[in-house]
Design a protein around this motif. Structure first.
Motif, PDB file in Angstrom:
ATOM      1  N   SER A  47       1.042  -1.278  -0.106  1.00 57.94           N
ATOM      2  CA  SER A  47       0.091  -0.195  -0.133  1.00 57.94           C
ATOM      3  C   SER A  47       0.846   1.182   0.098  1.00 57.94           C
ATOM      4  O   SER A  47       0.562   2.360  -0.668  1.00 57.94           O
ATOM      5  CB  SER A  47      -0.976  -0.106   1.177  1.00 57.94           C
ATOM      6  N   THR A  48       1.844   1.243   0.750  1.00 56.19           N
ATOM      7  CA  THR A  48       2.987   2.365   0.812  1.00 56.19           C
ATOM      8  C   THR A  48       3.532   2.704  -0.488  1.00 56.19           C
ATOM      9  O   THR A  48       3.410   3.794  -1.127  1.00 56.19           O
ATOM     10  CB  THR A  48       4.024   2.398   2.021  1.00 56.19           C
ATOM     11  N   ALA A  49       3.930   1.402  -1.178  1.00 53.58           N
ATOM     12  CA  ALA A  49       4.701   1.661  -2.429  1.00 53.58           C
ATOM     13  C   ALA A  49       3.755   2.098  -3.404  1.00 53.58           C
ATOM     14  O   ALA A  49       3.832   3.037  -4.269  1.00 53.58           O
ATOM     15  CB  ALA A  49       5.482   0.219  -2.835  1.00 53.58           C
ATOM     16  N   VAL A  89       6.938   2.312   6.676  1.00 50.28           N
ATOM     17  CA  VAL A  89       6.385   3.398   5.827  1.00 50.28           C
ATOM     18  C   VAL A  89       7.548   4.291   5.501  1.00 50.28           C
ATOM     19  O   VAL A  89       7.885   4.819   4.431  1.00 50.28           O
ATOM     20  CB  VAL A  89       5.219   4.246   6.290  1.00 50.28           C
ATOM     21  N   GLU A  90       8.245   4.900   6.471  1.00 47.43           N
ATOM     22  CA  GLU A  90       9.442   5.607   6.311  1.00 47.43           C
ATOM     23  C   GLU A  90      10.413   5.050   5.331  1.00 47.43           C
ATOM     24  O   GLU A  90      11.004   5.780   4.537  1.00 47.43           O
ATOM     25  CB  GLU A  90       9.908   6.121   7.563  1.00 47.43           C
ATOM     26  N   VAL A  91      10.900   3.841   5.460  1.00 44.04           N
ATOM     27  CA  VAL A  91      11.796   3.207   4.673  1.00 44.04           C
ATOM     28  C   VAL A  91      11.138   3.100   3.148  1.00 44.04           C
ATOM     29  O   VAL A  91      12.155   3.429   2.239  1.00 44.04           O
ATOM     30  CB  VAL A  91      12.163   1.582   5.309  1.00 44.04           C
ATOM     31  N   TRP A 146      11.487   5.328  -2.469  1.00 43.12           N
ATOM     32  CA  TRP A 146      10.857   6.059  -3.378  1.00 43.12           C
ATOM     33  C   TRP A 146      11.636   7.624  -3.764  1.00 43.12           C
ATOM     34  O   TRP A 146      11.957   7.766  -5.014  1.00 43.12           O
ATOM     35  CB  TRP A 146       9.270   6.350  -3.281  1.00 43.12           C
ATOM     36  N   LEU A 147      11.887   8.311  -2.748  1.00 41.88           N
ATOM     37  CA  LEU A 147      12.627   9.560  -2.946  1.00 41.88           C
ATOM     38  C   LEU A 147      13.993   9.155  -3.576  1.00 41.88           C
ATOM     39  O   LEU A 147      14.381  10.272  -4.258  1.00 41.88           O
ATOM     40  CB  LEU A 147      12.679  10.084  -1.430  1.00 41.88           C
TER      41      LEU A 147
END
Length: 140
Positions: free
Chosen positions: A15-17, A114-116, A121-122
């Motif tokens: 979901s985060t990706a 989520v942070e990782v 992504w960043l």
């Protein structure tokens, strides 16, 4: 009111990706997505490989996720503690990524995971896309 922090799940990876902008899944197998931004992978579920095996049985791990990191310092911060669920292998020496077994994902909190994933992504998004996302989230 924010949701209480809880143990991470494999669905949190997906979901985060998928929730990051401009993401596509270029994986060829539904159980092994390869999440990319701008044609660059940032999270992928890899097939069993000889470099990641159970030390007791010699069996190849079949639940490894590769996650990009922004720098070698970030990689070391995630893998140097033996208790961390993140690890690396010689195959990934010099590669800005860490490995995570799905069977150990619950050792992380949802917020940590989520942070990782967001950092992954960043680290792979274009400078313009990264700057836009950071500004939209009050982080830039």
């Amino acid at each position: 009111m924010p949701l209480p922090n809880r143990a991470a799940t494999v669905e949190d990876i997906h979901s985060t990706a998928r929730g990051m902008p401009h993401v596509s899944d270029v994986g060829t197998h539904p159980d092994r997505p390869v999440y990319q931004v701008g044609g660059k992978s940032f999270v992928f579920f890899r097939t069993p490989r000889p470099d990641a095996v159970d030390p007791d049985t010699g069996q190849r791990y079949d639940d490894v996720v590769v996650i990009w990191v922004p720098s070698e310092a970030d990689k070391l911060a995630l893998v140097q503690d033996e208790r961390s669920p993140f690890f690396t292998t010689g195959h990934f020496d010099g590669h800005l990524s860490v490995l995570l077994r799905i069977s150990r994902v619950a050792e992380l909190t949802r917020d940590e995971l989520v942070e990782v994933i967001q950092d992954a992504w960043l680290s792979r998004a274009s400078a313009r896309r990264a700057a836009t996302w950071l500004a939209e989230h009050g982080l830039g």
